[in-house]
Design a protein around this motif. Structure first.
Motif: not given
Length: 146
Positions: A8, A93, A110, A112, A126, A130
């Protein structure tokens, strides 16, 4: 083992130094779902240090800093313990910040990476967390009410 990746991103209308101050220590002080965060060992900037993050829903997760650069503005952290346990074997992450020179704003990514046992529910959770977290980061760094 294959990896499931969630990314994201957002452009935040604040200088990179301001945004970096909120993400570099992985204490998530910008995120309204976090109740508290405490460095368990080492210093906040130290690679290998850990921090215990308590979420408002009662989840407690221990994160370890794997890699960090104050010059390149990124930090990578790994979930090493969680209560209740996370539903994947591994979760790593990264926050990566890039200066947008046109208007002195910041591009925040961001990411992961979850082990292949992540599944769709983990991915979607997730993604939404985010998105909410980046919204909170944008508000706090540009001084908007949360």
């Amino acid at each position: 083992m294959s990896v499931t990746n969630v990314v994201e991103s957002r452009v935040i209308k604040a200088p990179i130094e301001t945004v970096w101050d909120y993400v570099k220590d992985c204490d998530f002080k910008f995120w309204k779902i976090v109740q508290s965060a405490k460095v368990e060992n080492g210093s906040p900037a130290e690679v290998g240090s850990t921090r215990k993050v308590t979420f408002k829903d009662g989840t407690v997760t221990l994160y370890k800093i794997i890699e960090r650069s104050d010059i390149r503005h990124f930090v990578t952290y790994e979930a090493i313990e969680s209560d209740p346990p996370i539903s994947v074997l591994s979760a790593m992450h990264t926050f990566r910040l890039t200066r947008v020179t046109h208007d002195n704003s910041t591009f925040v990514e961001w990411v992961s990476d979850y082990s292949s046992d992540g599944g769709q529910a983990v991915i979607e959770d997730s993604r939404y967390k985010k998105q909410d977290g980046l919204e909170d980061l944008s508000k706090i760094t540009t001084k908007q009410p949360l």
